[in-house]
Design a protein around this motif. Structure first.
Motif, PDB file in Angstrom:
ATOM      1  N   VAL A 211       4.696  -0.079   9.174  1.00  0.00           N
ATOM      2  CA  VAL A 211       4.138   1.252   9.426  1.00  0.00           C
ATOM      3  C   VAL A 211       4.305   2.128   8.178  1.00  0.00           C
ATOM      4  O   VAL A 211       3.398   2.873   7.784  1.00  0.00           O
ATOM      5  N   ARG A 212       5.470   2.003   7.530  1.00  0.00           N
ATOM      6  CA  ARG A 212       5.727   2.797   6.318  1.00  0.00           C
ATOM      7  C   ARG A 212       4.761   2.412   5.192  1.00  0.00           C
ATOM      8  O   ARG A 212       4.128   3.260   4.584  1.00  0.00           O
ATOM      9  N   GLU A 213       4.651   1.119   4.942  1.00  0.00           N
ATOM     10  CA  GLU A 213       3.838   0.679   3.800  1.00  0.00           C
ATOM     11  C   GLU A 213       2.351   0.877   4.041  1.00  0.00           C
ATOM     12  O   GLU A 213       1.592   1.106   3.112  1.00  0.00           O
ATOM     13  N   GLU A 214       1.924   0.775   5.300  1.00  0.00           N
ATOM     14  CA  GLU A 214       0.493   0.971   5.593  1.00  0.00           C
ATOM     15  C   GLU A 214       0.197   2.417   6.002  1.00  0.00           C
ATOM     16  O   GLU A 214      -0.937   2.773   6.259  1.00  0.00           O
ATOM     17  N   ASP A 215       1.255   3.212   6.102  1.00  0.00           N
ATOM     18  CA  ASP A 215       1.136   4.630   6.466  1.00  0.00           C
ATOM     19  C   ASP A 215       0.341   4.799   7.759  1.00  0.00           C
ATOM     20  O   ASP A 215      -0.625   5.585   7.827  1.00  0.00           O
ATOM     21  N   LEU A 216       0.762   4.077   8.781  1.00  0.00           N
ATOM     22  CA  LEU A 216       0.023   4.066  10.043  1.00  0.00           C
ATOM     23  C   LEU A 216       0.373   5.276  10.896  1.00  0.00           C
ATOM     24  O   LEU A 216       1.488   5.804  10.821  1.00  0.00           O
ATOM     25  N   LEU A 217      -0.574   5.686  11.712  1.00  0.00           N
ATOM     26  CA  LEU A 217      -0.354   6.796  12.642  1.00  0.00           C
ATOM     27  C   LEU A 217      -0.020   6.213  14.020  1.00  0.00           C
ATOM     28  O   LEU A 217      -0.838   5.498  14.612  1.00  0.00           O
TER      29      LEU A 217
ATOM     30  N   MET B  72       0.830  -1.212   0.000  1.00  0.00           N
ATOM     31  CA  MET B  72       0.000   0.000   0.000  1.00  0.00           C
ATOM     32  C   MET B  72       0.860   1.257   0.000  1.00  0.00           C
ATOM     33  O   MET B  72       2.026   1.218   0.363  1.00  0.00           O
ATOM     34  N   ALA B  73       0.271   2.343  -0.397  1.00  0.00           N
ATOM     35  CA  ALA B  73       1.056   3.579  -0.494  1.00  0.00           C
ATOM     36  C   ALA B  73       0.638   4.580   0.578  1.00  0.00           C
ATOM     37  O   ALA B  73      -0.189   4.271   1.429  1.00  0.00           O
ATOM     38  N   ALA B  74       1.232   5.776   0.480  1.00  0.00           N
ATOM     39  CA  ALA B  74       0.843   6.878   1.369  1.00  0.00           C
ATOM     40  C   ALA B  74      -0.678   6.999   1.359  1.00  0.00           C
ATOM     41  O   ALA B  74      -1.296   6.999   0.299  1.00  0.00           O
ATOM     42  N   ARG B  75      -1.273   7.101   2.543  1.00  0.00           N
ATOM     43  CA  ARG B  75      -2.737   7.081   2.611  1.00  0.00           C
ATOM     44  C   ARG B  75      -3.371   8.413   2.206  1.00  0.00           C
ATOM     45  O   ARG B  75      -2.755   9.460   2.310  1.00  0.00           O
ATOM     46  N   THR B  76      -4.627   8.323   1.844  1.00  0.00           N
ATOM     47  CA  THR B  76      -5.459   9.526   1.694  1.00  0.00           C
ATOM     48  C   THR B  76      -6.191   9.719   3.021  1.00  0.00           C
ATOM     49  O   THR B  76      -6.237   8.801   3.855  1.00  0.00           O
ATOM     50  N   GLY B  77      -6.811  10.869   3.171  1.00  0.00           N
ATOM     51  CA  GLY B  77      -7.604  11.122   4.373  1.00  0.00           C
ATOM     52  C   GLY B  77      -8.727  10.104   4.506  1.00  0.00           C
ATOM     53  O   GLY B  77      -9.021   9.617   5.601  1.00  0.00           O
ATOM     54  N   LYS B  78      -9.325   9.749   3.366  1.00  0.00           N
ATOM     55  CA  LYS B  78     -10.445   8.810   3.382  1.00  0.00           C
ATOM     56  C   LYS B  78      -9.965   7.447   3.896  1.00  0.00           C
ATOM     57  O   LYS B  78     -10.634   6.804   4.719  1.00  0.00           O
TER      58      LYS B  78
END
Ligand code: FAD
Length: 488
Positions: free
Chosen positions: A141-147, A1-7
């Motif tokens: 965390v990087r690939e899922e762009d987790l907070l 997965m990439a950098a997430r969107t807000g959605k």
């Protein structure tokens, strides 16, 4: 997965089931729509959306070395000066979005994880599995762009005895059991900001451990999902009163919740552990991995953005009521300008003097960043003080949006106009000043900046101890010797 969107961030949050106690209610989901969180959560979603805008995507993302997808720049392991600049520019875009008021945007912990993963060999000293775990976790965390958020210090019960001795050792979070596939944690940690709407909780080493056998259960580092079974949060009263943005311009956007963290026999699988029972390793966690340096690089960028905001705000304020020309007003503005230029110089020096560390990471020089993080907790306290002094009664002549559009509209336009603004424009500006220097939100900001990296008093002690003053002693000693030779 990439950098997430807000959605995508909101979708994941809606599937999450953290247990949060707030104002007598127990919430076990629906955080994104809860009145205490829905506004700030939307601001976080905006940050993720910025990663996909034409204006910012090249700054805020880079190509993942494993997936080839664009991922957040704060995960980038810097190797070149351009990488460091790119990281700082990305920090700045996010910090500017909240005027530096959001202290726990994802880039803060991402910077820490990047450094920890680069130093995987350091974790492997205790057990090769820990090195692999930290690397795998960073990549996840990087690939899922987790907070991520984090929790460090034991509950404030009786600071005159060690955390391990609180209530006979039955209070601070500790390892109570180790089984075939992990550890079990019981007890509490004092605080975690943004816990209800983060994806992950990093439970990292607390203040200095002594390495005695009693300290062993308190020596650990691990990561868990924020809705792990047995994990619960006790949130403080929200400072976002769900009022219009006009009336509470900061609190209605940037109110990061702070929560006490309770571990009710939380099971942590081994693959999510980075250290267990090793006080020495835990004590070196931040310094030996350069993690503290990269975190401070992000923080000083954020506080620079915040200081720019304060300078802009004070300028609009003083122009509005025609007090720019008074000398003491200029002295106060000069203080803010000096702070801003100092922070910029610290950042620049840190990047200019960056060196590759033993793990091959180009690491900013810590000396200027360390100076900045020791100064800002105190420097920031002056800003609300200055705004209050210069805003004076104008900070109380602040009717609400309903008044501006209601029966008092004419009075407001006539009597609250200023040298440069109409009545309604002036009220809008002064409500922003009020939310920066008087409101409950502003009080929390001041406390937050003061304690951001820990107690400034004890930080100063550690700073003095770690600073090599021998060359300066020698310099003065040489001068004394020269003086006595000249006389003889
Ligand atoms: C808004 C906010 C958000 C926070 N968010 C987080 C978070 O997300 N995660 C997290 O882990 N932490 C968080 N913290 C906690 C922060 O790390 C601590 O506030 C900080 O480390 C100071 O510790 P303390 O609050 O326990 O103060 P204490 O250690 O209890 O100190 C209270 C007072 O007693 C004095 N004192 C206590 N012990 C000593 C001593 N041994 N020597 C000298 N003086 C002493 C201090 O100087 C201070 O004046 C947050 C704090 C705030 C205010």
């Amino acid at each position: 997965m990439a950098a997430r969107t807000g959605k995508e961030y909101l979708e994941r949050l809606s599937a999450s089931r953290p247990t949060v106690h707030i104002q007598g209610e127990t919430v076990t989901g629906g955080i994104q729509d809860h009145p205490a969180f829905r506004n700030v959560v939307r601001t976080y979603a905006e940050l993720y959306d910025l990663q996909h805008t034409a204006e910012h995507k090249d700054t805020l993302t880079y190509t993942s070395p494993t997936s080839g997808e664009p991922v957040g720049t704060s995960f980038l392991t810097p190797k070149t000066p351009e990488d460091l600049t790119k990281r700082r520019k990305a920090f700045k875009v996010w910090a500017d979005h909240s005027n530096g008021m959001l202290g726990r945007t994802g880039d803060y912990m991402n910077s820490s994880l990047m450094a920890l993963a680069s130093a995987a060999d350091w974790f492997a000293q205790a057990n090769p599995a820990f090195g692999e775990n930290v690397l795998r976790y960073y990549e996840k965390v990087r690939e899922e762009d987790l907070l991520c958020t984090h929790t460090l210090i034991p509950p404030q019960v009786n600071r005159s005895v060690a955390g391990t001795q609180q209530a006979g050792g039955k209070l601070a979070a500790r390892i109570v059991k180790e089984d075939d596939n992990g550890i079990v944690i019981r007890g509490a940690r004092m605080l975690a900001t943004i816990a209800p709407f983060a994806d992950e909780m990093l439970v990292f080493p607390s203040t200095v451990l002594r390495g005695t056998p009693e300290d062993k259960p308190y020596s650990y580092a691990f990561a868990i999902p924020n809705d792990a079974p047995g994990l619960r949060y006790v949130a403080r009263e929200p400072l976002d009163y769900d009022r219009p943005r006009h009336d509470h311009p900061l609190a209605s956007r940037f109110e990061e919740s702070d929560c006490v963290v309770v571990f009710d026999d939380v099971h942590v699988p081994y693959e999510r552990c980075f250290a267990i029972g090793d006080a020495e390793l835990c004590n070196g966690f931040y310094s030996q991995t350069s993690s503290v340096v990269h975190m401070t690089h992000q923080v000083v960028t954020r506080t620079t953005a915040k200081t720019e905001y304060i300078l802009g705000l004070v300028t609009l304020l003083t122009e509005a009521i025609g007090i720019e020309q008074f000398q003491h007003v200029q002295e106060d503005i000069a203080e803010i300008i000096t702070t801003l230029e100092m922070l910029r110089a610290f950042l620049r020096a840190a990047e200019a003097d960056a060196q590759v560390n033993e793990y091959g990471v180009l690491t900013p020089a810590f000396a200027p960043l360390n100076a900045a993080r020791n100064l800002y907790p105190k420097l920031y306290q002056r800003f609300p003080q200055i705004l209050r002094k210069l805003g004076a009664s104008g900070l109380m002549a602040t009717p609400t949006e309903l008044d501006i559009n209601g029966p008092a509209a004419e009075d407001i336009e006539a009597y609250l106009q200023s040298a440069t603004l109409t009545g309604s424009e002036r009220v809008r500006l002064f409500r922003l000043v009020w939310d920066t220097c008087i409101s409950a939100f502003s009080g929390r900001q001041a406390l937050y900046e003061y304690y951001f990296f820990g107690d400034p008093v004890r930080m100063a002690g550690a700073y003095v101890k770690s600073y090599d003053r021998e060359p300066y002693k020698a310099k003065v000693q040489d001068f004394l010797n020269r003086h006595s030779l000249e006389r003889s």
